[in-house]
Design an enzyme around this catalytic site. Structure first.
Site, PDB file in Angstrom:
ATOM      1  N   TYR A 223      -8.277   3.821   1.558  1.00 41.70           N
ATOM      2  CA  TYR A 223      -8.779   3.215   0.560  1.00 41.70           C
ATOM      3  C   TYR A 223      -8.708   4.258  -0.458  1.00 41.70           C
ATOM      4  CZ  TYR A 223     -12.995   0.801  -1.829  1.00 41.70           C
ATOM      5  OH  TYR A 223     -13.693   0.101  -2.428  1.00 41.70           O
TER       6      TYR A 223
ATOM      7  N   LYS B  98      -5.897   0.104   0.883  1.00 43.63           N
ATOM      8  CA  LYS B  98      -6.848  -0.858   0.177  1.00 43.63           C
ATOM      9  C   LYS B  98      -6.677  -0.045  -1.181  1.00 43.63           C
ATOM     10  CE  LYS B  98     -11.563  -2.677  -0.535  1.00 43.63           C
ATOM     11  NZ  LYS B  98     -13.008  -2.365  -0.017  1.00 43.63           N
TER      12      LYS B  98
END
Length: 296
Positions: free
Chosen positions: A132, A160
């Site tokens: 992420y 992400k």
């Protein structure tokens, strides 16, 4: 495995505790609405304010309620590599299908430090990992070249990406090809990111409108079908005011306000967050009302 719309679940609270009943009902609502996956204990789940036991319990509840109907990607990130390993191992033991792991925050590691962090976790726990990247929260940025290095590690499965840069997404795609699944970390950029190779979104808005967010990603993933991409664009543009309303104040306060308006849960966040101001609450209500009246 991790395609389409995955919801970054909020964590309901009541009387200072995790509201387990509301959490189970939210999971059921998501699945019945056709969501493609669930992500408990991320930033939207206020993981930074959960105790270790609450963190493990929330993940366990979501996995139990889901009953393998959709993948569960547990938030297990930390700015301590050892702590991230512990959280990830616990999620694997509970039955999670993957782990979402924020880049180490506050420490400001070098690119090599970031690479070593994820490499050590991947070696310690055999679970698919979604890396992420959200510089606005962490204070550091994962370069596309670092993602290219990470893509060579077997159980680094995806990204992400929430830097807000389409150049970043394009460079990751160019350097990594299909070795990493790219997911948008910004609802408003989902469709543009899918145009250059992303496979979906980990969404805040889908807490409130799961079917509608999932529809956009499905249409985009089936873009080869005549008319699907045009319909995805129309649906995406109609949702934009709602996406914007979900971030009118610090996430997840607007999403929780919206869910409270619908009677799903109490409008409670943990400090240092505060419930939405009256102005923000009106903006959220107006966006949802306009969408419901035909913004689609």
């Amino acid at each position: 495995m991790f395609n389409g719309a995955l919801t970054a679940l909020v964590t309901p609270f009541r009387d200072g505790e995790v509201d387990e009943r509301a959490l189970r009902e939210l999971v059921e609502f998501q699945i019945q609405s056709g969501i493609d996956g669930l992500v408990p204990c991320g930033s939207t789940g206020e993981s930074a304010t959960l105790t270790h036991s609450e963190h493990d319990r929330v993940i366990s509840i979501v996995i139990h309620q889901t009953r393998r109907r959709v993948p569960v990607v547990a938030g297990t990130g930390s700015n301590s590599t050892a702590e991230a390993i512990r959280l990830t191992a616990s999620a694997r033991e509970a039955g999670a299908d993957g782990a979402l792991m924020i880049s180490p925050y506050y420490n400001k590691p070098t690119q090599d430090g970031i690479f070593r962090h994820y490499k050590m976790i991947a070696a310690a726990v055999d679970l698919p990992i979604i890396v992420y990247n959200i510089p606005g929260r962490t204070g550091s940025h994962i370069a596309p070249e670092t993602f290219a290095r990470l893509s060579e590690i077997r159980n680094i499965a995806g990204i992400k990406e929430a830097s807000g840069s389409m150049d970043q997404v394009s460079d990751i795609r160019r350097l990594c090809g299909d070795r990493l699944t790219i997911l948008s970390g910004d609802d408003a950029l989902t469709l543009p990111m899918m145009a250059v190779g992303a496979r979906g979104v980990i969404s805040v808005t889908s807490n409130v409108l799961p079917a509608e967010v999932a529809r956009v990603t499905r249409l985009a993933l089936e873009g080869a079908v005549p008319g699907n991409w045009d319909e995805a664009r129309r649906a995406h543009l109609a949702l934009l005011p709602v996406h914007e309303a979900m971030f009118v104040e610090a996430n997840p306060s607007p999403a929780k306000a919206a869910l409270a308006m619908r009677g799903v849960m109490k409008d409670v966040v943990r400090g240092p967050l505060a419930p939405c101001s009256e102005g923000a609450r009106k903006a959220v209500a107006a966006a949802l009302e306009a969408y419901g009246k035909g913004g689609r």
